[in-house]
Design a protein around this motif. Structure first.
Motif, PDB file in Angstrom:
ATOM      1  N   PHE A 198       0.819  -1.211   0.000  1.00 40.53           N
ATOM      2  CA  PHE A 198       0.000   0.000   0.000  1.00 40.53           C
ATOM      3  C   PHE A 198       0.857   1.267   0.000  1.00 40.53           C
ATOM      4  O   PHE A 198       0.438   2.296  -0.554  1.00 40.53           O
ATOM      5  CB  PHE A 198      -0.989  -0.019   1.160  1.00 40.53           C
ATOM      6  CG  PHE A 198      -2.202  -0.845   0.846  1.00 40.53           C
ATOM      7  CD1 PHE A 198      -3.312  -0.279   0.235  1.00 40.53           C
ATOM      8  CD2 PHE A 198      -2.221  -2.211   1.113  1.00 40.53           C
ATOM      9  CE1 PHE A 198      -4.416  -1.043  -0.093  1.00 40.53           C
ATOM     10  CE2 PHE A 198      -3.322  -2.983   0.783  1.00 40.53           C
ATOM     11  CZ  PHE A 198      -4.426  -2.391   0.179  1.00 40.53           C
ATOM     12  N   GLU A 199       2.052   1.201   0.567  1.00 36.82           N
ATOM     13  CA  GLU A 199       2.957   2.344   0.458  1.00 36.82           C
ATOM     14  C   GLU A 199       3.398   2.538  -0.992  1.00 36.82           C
ATOM     15  O   GLU A 199       3.491   3.669  -1.485  1.00 36.82           O
ATOM     16  CB  GLU A 199       4.168   2.140   1.377  1.00 36.82           C
ATOM     17  CG  GLU A 199       3.827   2.316   2.859  1.00 36.82           C
ATOM     18  CD  GLU A 199       4.892   1.766   3.791  1.00 36.82           C
ATOM     19  OE1 GLU A 199       5.912   1.238   3.285  1.00 36.82           O
ATOM     20  OE2 GLU A 199       4.697   1.852   5.020  1.00 36.82           O
ATOM     21  N   ALA A 200       3.649   1.428  -1.689  1.00 37.35           N
ATOM     22  CA  ALA A 200       4.019   1.516  -3.106  1.00 37.35           C
ATOM     23  C   ALA A 200       2.855   2.054  -3.931  1.00 37.35           C
ATOM     24  O   ALA A 200       3.052   2.890  -4.832  1.00 37.35           O
ATOM     25  CB  ALA A 200       4.451   0.140  -3.620  1.00 37.35           C
TER      26      ALA A 200
ATOM     27  N   GLU B 296       0.239   5.193  -7.825  1.00 37.04           N
ATOM     28  CA  GLU B 296      -1.094   5.406  -8.399  1.00 37.04           C
ATOM     29  C   GLU B 296      -1.518   6.867  -8.504  1.00 37.04           C
ATOM     30  O   GLU B 296      -2.193   7.240  -9.476  1.00 37.04           O
ATOM     31  CB  GLU B 296      -2.128   4.590  -7.634  1.00 37.04           C
ATOM     32  CG  GLU B 296      -2.026   3.092  -7.903  1.00 37.04           C
ATOM     33  CD  GLU B 296      -3.257   2.336  -7.453  1.00 37.04           C
ATOM     34  OE1 GLU B 296      -4.343   2.588  -7.991  1.00 37.04           O
ATOM     35  OE2 GLU B 296      -3.116   1.499  -6.541  1.00 37.04           O
ATOM     36  N   PRO B 297      -1.156   7.735  -7.546  1.00 32.87           N
ATOM     37  CA  PRO B 297      -1.551   9.141  -7.732  1.00 32.87           C
ATOM     38  C   PRO B 297      -0.973   9.754  -9.001  1.00 32.87           C
ATOM     39  O   PRO B 297      -1.665  10.480  -9.726  1.00 32.87           O
ATOM     40  CB  PRO B 297      -0.997   9.817  -6.467  1.00 32.87           C
ATOM     41  CG  PRO B 297      -1.006   8.727  -5.439  1.00 32.87           C
ATOM     42  CD  PRO B 297      -0.593   7.498  -6.199  1.00 32.87           C
ATOM     43  N   ARG B 298       0.287   9.467  -9.295  1.00 33.27           N
ATOM     44  CA  ARG B 298       0.911   9.991 -10.503  1.00 33.27           C
ATOM     45  C   ARG B 298       0.231   9.438 -11.743  1.00 33.27           C
ATOM     46  O   ARG B 298       0.004  10.162 -12.729  1.00 33.27           O
ATOM     47  CB  ARG B 298       2.410   9.632 -10.514  1.00 33.27           C
ATOM     48  CG  ARG B 298       3.166  10.133 -11.727  1.00 33.27           C
ATOM     49  CD  ARG B 298       3.165  11.646 -11.795  1.00 33.27           C
ATOM     50  NE  ARG B 298       3.958  12.142 -12.917  1.00 33.27           N
ATOM     51  CZ  ARG B 298       4.014  13.402 -13.275  1.00 33.27           C
ATOM     52  NH1 ARG B 298       3.342  14.313 -12.587  1.00 33.27           N
ATOM     53  NH2 ARG B 298       4.753  13.774 -14.315  1.00 33.27           N
TER      54      ARG B 298
ATOM     55  N   LYS C 299      -4.277   9.738  -3.987  1.00 37.16           N
ATOM     56  CA  LYS C 299      -3.365   9.566  -2.856  1.00 37.16           C
ATOM     57  C   LYS C 299      -4.147   9.413  -1.557  1.00 37.16           C
ATOM     58  O   LYS C 299      -3.872   8.518  -0.747  1.00 37.16           O
ATOM     59  CB  LYS C 299      -2.408  10.748  -2.748  1.00 37.16           C
ATOM     60  CG  LYS C 299      -1.378  10.576  -1.633  1.00 37.16           C
ATOM     61  CD  LYS C 299      -0.330  11.677  -1.653  1.00 37.16           C
ATOM     62  CE  LYS C 299       0.712  11.434  -0.566  1.00 37.16           C
ATOM     63  NZ  LYS C 299       1.763  12.490  -0.572  1.00 37.16           N
ATOM     64  N   SER C 300      -5.151  10.278  -1.360  1.00 34.14           N
ATOM     65  CA  SER C 300      -5.971  10.194  -0.156  1.00 34.14           C
ATOM     66  C   SER C 300      -6.712   8.858  -0.092  1.00 34.14           C
ATOM     67  O   SER C 300      -6.841   8.242   0.978  1.00 34.14           O
ATOM     68  CB  SER C 300      -6.968  11.356  -0.145  1.00 34.14           C
ATOM     69  OG  SER C 300      -7.848  11.251   0.949  1.00 34.14           O
ATOM     70  N   HIS C 301      -7.178   8.401  -1.236  1.00 32.92           N
ATOM     71  CA  HIS C 301      -7.923   7.145  -1.319  1.00 32.92           C
ATOM     72  C   HIS C 301      -7.053   5.957  -0.929  1.00 32.92           C
ATOM     73  O   HIS C 301      -7.471   5.092  -0.142  1.00 32.92           O
ATOM     74  CB  HIS C 301      -8.445   7.001  -2.744  1.00 32.92           C
ATOM     75  CG  HIS C 301      -9.220   5.754  -2.982  1.00 32.92           C
ATOM     76  ND1 HIS C 301     -10.117   5.213  -2.073  1.00 32.92           N
ATOM     77  CD2 HIS C 301      -9.259   4.923  -4.066  1.00 32.92           C
ATOM     78  CE1 HIS C 301     -10.652   4.113  -2.581  1.00 32.92           C
ATOM     79  NE2 HIS C 301     -10.155   3.918  -3.777  1.00 32.92           N
ATOM     80  N   ILE C 302      -5.832   5.902  -1.443  1.00 37.67           N
ATOM     81  CA  ILE C 302      -4.942   4.783  -1.119  1.00 37.67           C
ATOM     82  C   ILE C 302      -4.568   4.810   0.355  1.00 37.67           C
ATOM     83  O   ILE C 302      -4.515   3.753   1.023  1.00 37.67           O
ATOM     84  CB  ILE C 302      -3.668   4.820  -1.998  1.00 37.67           C
ATOM     85  CG1 ILE C 302      -4.030   4.703  -3.489  1.00 37.67           C
ATOM     86  CG2 ILE C 302      -2.716   3.687  -1.598  1.00 37.67           C
ATOM     87  CD1 ILE C 302      -4.748   3.433  -3.861  1.00 37.67           C
ATOM     88  N   VAL C 303      -4.305   5.991   0.895  1.00 34.08           N
ATOM     89  CA  VAL C 303      -3.984   6.105   2.324  1.00 34.08           C
ATOM     90  C   VAL C 303      -5.153   5.602   3.164  1.00 34.08           C
ATOM     91  O   VAL C 303      -4.983   4.904   4.171  1.00 34.08           O
ATOM     92  CB  VAL C 303      -3.634   7.566   2.687  1.00 34.08           C
ATOM     93  CG1 VAL C 303      -3.561   7.751   4.205  1.00 34.08           C
ATOM     94  CG2 VAL C 303      -2.292   7.957   2.058  1.00 34.08           C
TER      95      VAL C 303
END
Length: 249
Positions: free
Chosen positions: A105-107, A112-114, A221-225
């Motif tokens: 999930f850190e990866a 994914e945001p980019r 980014k917010s979604h993955i976090v």
């Protein structure tokens, strides 16, 4: 979305689980491929759970196939990362560790945001319709109480975004991360009443429709976090069904 397997697996999953692409290694022929796709679907829908043994004899009995055919299917799944083959023990649904869960999930939060930014720039009306169809399918699965299928569809939405960005290397990495994420969520998800929160996907869709790359990047980014925070990263124990239970009926 039409793909939910690891990079290099050569197996693409659509609604009908019927597409195959050249992933860089030999795909199993005919019957073995069909079995491979059925097992893959069961894993991604969380009917076959991490750590479950995939006995060649039992798989062969369920699908009416020889051990040679079953072995080809299991080796293809091992290439995708969904299955682990252990010498003298056999094949098992892969079981990610807690450390791997954090790293995956850190990866995803880095990559994914980019990719979402690039997808927003490349977005077309056809792409938007495709993404909306994925969200609609996820809602149907949720309404039917099919949480495993809903989570699989959520992963497919993320891979669809990567495909729109048209970045082959990053797209391959994301496929692999999504594949691992499915197993991680099966083990460690602590919010069984939610899948990939639909409001995040809708927000992404709106940003991409506006070709707002910065907004798409920030939302992703917010979604993955948030997904990462939804994991209960402690060792879990589950009652396991047998292969016959999973594929019965």
């Amino acid at each position: 979305m039409t793909s939910a397997v690891a990079a290099g697996s050569g197996l693409d999953e659509g609604a009908g689980v019927d597409r195959v692409s050249d992933g860089g290694f030999s795909l199993p022929p005919g019957r073995a491929l069909a079995i491979c796709l059925e097992l893959q679907k069961a894993i991604l829908e969380h009917r076959l759970r991490p750590g479950m043994k995939l006995s060649e004899d039992e798989v062969g009995e369920i699908f009416g196939a020889s051990r040679t055919v079953v072995r080809a299917a299991l080796h293809a799944l091992a290439h995708s990362g969904l299955v682990t083959i252990e010498r003298n023990r056999g094949a098992f649904v892969s079981r990610p560790t807690i450390r791997e869960a954090h790293e995956v999930f850190e990866a995803r939060a880095l990559i994914e945001p980019r990719v979402a930014r690039m997808a927003a720039i490349a977005m077309t009306d056809a792409h938007l319709e495709n993404l909306k169809a994925h969200i609609d399918a996820e809602h149907v699965a949720l309404a039917a109480g099919e949480m495993g299928k809903s989570l699989m569809l959520s992963g497919q939405f993320h891979i669809a975004v990567a495909e729109i960005a048209d970045q082959q290397v990053l797209g391959g990495i994301i496929r692999q991360l999504i594949s691992r994420s499915s197993l991680i969520i099966a083990l460690y998800w602590k919010r069984p009443d939610t899948a990939c929160e639909s409001h995040s996907h809708h927000a992404l869709l709106a940003a991409m429709k506006a070709h707002d790359g910065q907004a798409a990047e920030e939302i992703m980014k917010s979604h993955i976090v948030d997904l990462h925070s939804g994991l209960d990263l402690r060792e879990q124990t589950h009652h396991e069904l047998t292969l016959a239970d999973v594929f019965r009926g």
